[in-house]
Design a protein around this motif. Sequence first.
Motif, PDB file in Angstrom:
ATOM      1  N   MET A  97       0.843  -1.214   0.000  1.00 23.43           N
ATOM      2  CA  MET A  97       0.000   0.000   0.000  1.00 23.43           C
ATOM      3  C   MET A  97       0.869   1.252   0.000  1.00 23.43           C
ATOM      4  O   MET A  97       2.010   1.249   0.469  1.00 23.43           O
ATOM      5  CB  MET A  97      -0.895   0.014   1.236  1.00 23.43           C
ATOM      6  CG  MET A  97      -1.979  -1.040   1.261  1.00 23.43           C
ATOM      7  SD  MET A  97      -2.946  -0.907   2.800  1.00 23.43           S
ATOM      8  CE  MET A  97      -4.241  -2.103   2.475  1.00 23.43           C
ATOM      9  N   ASP A  98       0.276   2.353  -0.515  1.00 25.46           N
ATOM     10  CA  ASP A  98       0.979   3.626  -0.412  1.00 25.46           C
ATOM     11  C   ASP A  98       0.841   4.158   1.017  1.00 25.46           C
ATOM     12  O   ASP A  98       0.125   3.580   1.852  1.00 25.46           O
ATOM     13  CB  ASP A  98       0.463   4.645  -1.431  1.00 25.46           C
ATOM     14  CG  ASP A  98      -1.010   4.994  -1.255  1.00 25.46           C
ATOM     15  OD1 ASP A  98      -1.485   5.032  -0.096  1.00 25.46           O
ATOM     16  OD2 ASP A  98      -1.695   5.240  -2.264  1.00 25.46           O
ATOM     17  N   GLU A  99       1.499   5.258   1.316  1.00 30.06           N
ATOM     18  CA  GLU A  99       1.590   5.744   2.691  1.00 30.06           C
ATOM     19  C   GLU A  99       0.214   6.073   3.274  1.00 30.06           C
ATOM     20  O   GLU A  99      -0.080   5.743   4.426  1.00 30.06           O
ATOM     21  CB  GLU A  99       2.488   6.993   2.726  1.00 30.06           C
ATOM     22  CG  GLU A  99       2.758   7.504   4.131  1.00 30.06           C
ATOM     23  CD  GLU A  99       3.734   8.665   4.147  1.00 30.06           C
ATOM     24  OE1 GLU A  99       3.831   9.337   5.193  1.00 30.06           O
ATOM     25  OE2 GLU A  99       4.398   8.904   3.113  1.00 30.06           O
ATOM     26  N   GLU A 100      -0.650   6.716   2.474  1.00 29.38           N
ATOM     27  CA  GLU A 100      -1.975   7.093   2.967  1.00 29.38           C
ATOM     28  C   GLU A 100      -2.837   5.861   3.242  1.00 29.38           C
ATOM     29  O   GLU A 100      -3.533   5.785   4.262  1.00 29.38           O
ATOM     30  CB  GLU A 100      -2.667   8.008   1.952  1.00 29.38           C
ATOM     31  CG  GLU A 100      -3.983   8.566   2.428  1.00 29.38           C
ATOM     32  CD  GLU A 100      -4.588   9.569   1.447  1.00 29.38           C
ATOM     33  OE1 GLU A 100      -5.834   9.723   1.445  1.00 29.38           O
ATOM     34  OE2 GLU A 100      -3.821  10.197   0.680  1.00 29.38           O
ATOM     35  N   GLU A 101      -2.787   4.878   2.331  1.00 28.96           N
ATOM     36  CA  GLU A 101      -3.561   3.647   2.518  1.00 28.96           C
ATOM     37  C   GLU A 101      -3.064   2.872   3.740  1.00 28.96           C
ATOM     38  O   GLU A 101      -3.871   2.323   4.505  1.00 28.96           O
ATOM     39  CB  GLU A 101      -3.448   2.771   1.263  1.00 28.96           C
ATOM     40  CG  GLU A 101      -4.189   3.323   0.047  1.00 28.96           C
ATOM     41  CD  GLU A 101      -3.920   2.493  -1.196  1.00 28.96           C
ATOM     42  OE1 GLU A 101      -4.820   2.415  -2.050  1.00 28.96           O
ATOM     43  OE2 GLU A 101      -2.810   1.933  -1.312  1.00 28.96           O
ATOM     44  N   ARG A 102      -1.756   2.850   3.945  1.00 30.46           N
ATOM     45  CA  ARG A 102      -1.197   2.155   5.110  1.00 30.46           C
ATOM     46  C   ARG A 102      -1.661   2.809   6.410  1.00 30.46           C
ATOM     47  O   ARG A 102      -1.992   2.118   7.377  1.00 30.46           O
ATOM     48  CB  ARG A 102       0.327   2.158   5.035  1.00 30.46           C
ATOM     49  CG  ARG A 102       0.892   1.160   4.034  1.00 30.46           C
ATOM     50  CD  ARG A 102       2.371   1.436   3.806  1.00 30.46           C
ATOM     51  NE  ARG A 102       3.144   1.213   5.015  1.00 30.46           N
ATOM     52  CZ  ARG A 102       3.890   0.128   5.233  1.00 30.46           C
ATOM     53  NH1 ARG A 102       3.926  -0.835   4.333  1.00 30.46           N
ATOM     54  NH2 ARG A 102       4.581   0.009   6.344  1.00 30.46           N
ATOM     55  N   ARG A 160      -4.441   4.472   6.909  1.00 32.09           N
ATOM     56  CA  ARG A 160      -5.855   4.121   7.124  1.00 32.09           C
ATOM     57  C   ARG A 160      -5.985   2.687   7.618  1.00 32.09           C
ATOM     58  O   ARG A 160      -6.770   2.400   8.535  1.00 32.09           O
ATOM     59  CB  ARG A 160      -6.656   4.315   5.838  1.00 32.09           C
ATOM     60  CG  ARG A 160      -7.018   5.761   5.535  1.00 32.09           C
ATOM     61  CD  ARG A 160      -8.175   5.845   4.553  1.00 32.09           C
ATOM     62  NE  ARG A 160      -7.871   5.185   3.292  1.00 32.09           N
ATOM     63  CZ  ARG A 160      -7.363   5.811   2.224  1.00 32.09           C
ATOM     64  NH1 ARG A 160      -7.098   7.100   2.277  1.00 32.09           N
ATOM     65  NH2 ARG A 160      -7.119   5.155   1.107  1.00 32.09           N
ATOM     66  N   ALA A 161      -5.220   1.782   7.012  1.00 30.47           N
ATOM     67  CA  ALA A 161      -5.284   0.374   7.416  1.00 30.47           C
ATOM     68  C   ALA A 161      -4.782   0.184   8.848  1.00 30.47           C
ATOM     69  O   ALA A 161      -5.355  -0.593   9.619  1.00 30.47           O
ATOM     70  CB  ALA A 161      -4.463  -0.485   6.452  1.00 30.47           C
ATOM     71  N   GLN A 172      -7.503   1.450  11.216  1.00 22.49           N
ATOM     72  CA  GLN A 172      -8.595   0.490  11.287  1.00 22.49           C
ATOM     73  C   GLN A 172      -8.194  -0.715  12.137  1.00 22.49           C
ATOM     74  O   GLN A 172      -8.978  -1.193  12.976  1.00 22.49           O
ATOM     75  CB  GLN A 172      -8.989   0.028   9.886  1.00 22.49           C
ATOM     76  CG  GLN A 172     -10.183  -0.928   9.883  1.00 22.49           C
ATOM     77  CD  GLN A 172     -10.533  -1.420   8.483  1.00 22.49           C
ATOM     78  OE1 GLN A 172      -9.662  -1.676   7.666  1.00 22.49           O
ATOM     79  NE2 GLN A 172     -11.822  -1.522   8.195  1.00 22.49           N
TER      80      GLN A 172
END
Length: 558
Positions: A383-388, A390-391, A394
Motif C-alpha cells: 500500500m501507499d503511505e496514505e492507505e497504510r 488508514r489500514a 482500522q
Amino acid sequence: MDRILLRLSSPSRGCAFASSLAAMEDLEKSRELFEYTSGRWIYNEPRRLAERRLAFNVDELLKAAAKSVNRPTSDIQSFRKIAEGGFNRVFDISMKDGSSVLARLPYPSTLPRSLAVASEVATLAFVGAHGIPTPRVLGYSADNNAVGAEYILMEKLSGRPIGDAWFDLSEQERLKVLLQIVKLETKLFAIDLPASGSIYYAHDLPPNTPKIDIPGSDGGLCIGPYAALRWWFGERGDLDIDRGPHEDPCLVLQTPAEKELAWIRAYGRPRFPFERAHRETFDYKKQDPKEHANSLVNYIRLAPHLVPSCSKLNLPVLRHPDLQPNNIFISEDFSITGLIDWQHSLVLPTFLAAGMPNLFQNYDDEESMSFVPPQLPDDFESMDEEERARAQEQFRRQHVHFFYLGFTQRMNEPHWHALEQETGLLKRRIFNDASSPWEGLNTSLEMDIVRVSQNWSKIAPADSDGTISACPIMFTEREVQRRAALDESLREVDSEMERINRALGIASDGWTPNESFESAKEKARLIKEEGLAAVSDDPWLKEMTEQHWPFDDCNEDE
C-alpha cells in the motif's frame, strides 16, 4: 502552551511606567487564571468563553490549599493553571518542598451547582475505598465561600495522562492498559449498591432530598439525585420532578423521559434543530416539541417491557462517566496510576450501565461486531503511505475493540453477561435518546421506537403461559420507511460534517488549538464561498444556506 507562573511576591515599583507595566502584567495574569486560553472557537466564541469565565479570590484559594495540607501560605512557591476543559479549570499550587496541591474549579456554567462537586467528592472517596486508584481529596467546598467559587483540592497523582499518546502505543502497551482497565471495571461491577442515582455524603445534600444509605460505607455515603448534566440542563434544574434515587429499574427508564415531558410542557417551543447542518433536511422549518412529546409518551409505554427478567441485569452499577485518554494516568511502564474526572457519575442498572467506553468501541465495523481477531490486510506492505495509515488505524480500532471484549469475557462476568444480550445495545440507545434534552430533533428517538417494535419478540418478556403480549406501539410500513429515510439522511449529514470538521481541524463545537485558529477560519471561509456558489441559481436556498451556515456565529436557542 506556555504557562504564566504567578509568584506570590511582587517587585517594587518605582515609577509610573513600572506601575503601568505591572498593571498590564496583572491583567494578563488575571486573564490566564480566570479566562479560557487553551484554544479558540471558529464560531460562537464569545458564548463559549463566557461559559468558561470564572473570577475568584486567589488569596483565599491559596489559604484553603495551604490549610488542606497543614502548611502556612508562606510555604507556597507558585500558582499556575495546568488544564481546562469543558466543565472545569485545574491549577497547580506548588510548595517550596516540591509537593503540590491541585485545585479544580468548575465553571459557573457547570451544572448541577453544588451537587456536581458534592457528588464527585463522594464518588472519589467511594471508589478509592474499593481499590480504584484516584486522587485523594484534601478539601472541598460546594457552597458559598470566601474563594467565590466551588472547588475541590486534591493530591497530585504520579504519572501522566495517556492523552494523544494512546494512538501511538504499541500493541503490547495497549494490551497492558486495556487489561488494567478491565480489571478496575471488574472491581466496580462487584460492588453492591442499593439503588440507581449518584453518590453523595448525606450531609452535603439539601434537607428533605431523597436518599438511600449505602450499607457499610464510612462517613455517611448515600445514593441521591442523578448528577448527570441532562437532568439539570437549561431550565430543567428549576423543575419540580423526580430525580431519584430509584430502586425500581422501570422508574430508572421512565423518569428521564418524564423530565423531558415536564420541560416541554413548561418551556418547549418550536425551534430549529441545534445542529445547523440538519436544518436543510427539514426544509429549514422549526420543529414542534409536541412531536417529541408524543415520542416520549410512546417510550414511557414501552419502558416496562424493556426491564430484563434476569435479576442480575437489574443490579445497580457505578461506572466511570468519561473513560478517555486524558482521564487515564499511567507510569513510565504503562501501569495505571489513577483515573480522574468522576464528575457527573451515575449508578444505573447493569443492563443500562453496560457497554464499551467510546475510547474502545468500534461498533461501526463489521469485523469488530463479529468478534474475530483482527489482522492487517494481506497487501499492507504494497500500500501507499496514505492507505497504510488508514489500514493501521482500522487495525488499531479493531484490536482495541476485540481485546477489550476478550478481557471482559474472561474477567468481568456481570459485564460480559450484559454485553451478550442481543437487544442490550438498543435498550441503552433508546434510554439515552429519551433522556437527552430536546434541542429540535426527534428522529433518533422515533427510529429507536421503530426498532423496538421490529424486535419486540426478542425484547418483551413472555407471560406465564409462554405468550408474548403485542407491542403497544405499532407503525405502518409507510411510516417505518419515512422514519428510516429521514434517519439515513441525517446520518449522511453527520458523516459529511465529520469529514469537513477533520479538514478544518476543528471539534464538533468549532474548537481548535490556538495555533490553528486563523487557518481554520480561512478554510471555513473558503468552504462557505464554495457552498454558496453551488446554490447561487436558487435565491431562496442560497438565503437559507447563508442564514443557517454551520460555521458562522448564531443564536443557539432559536
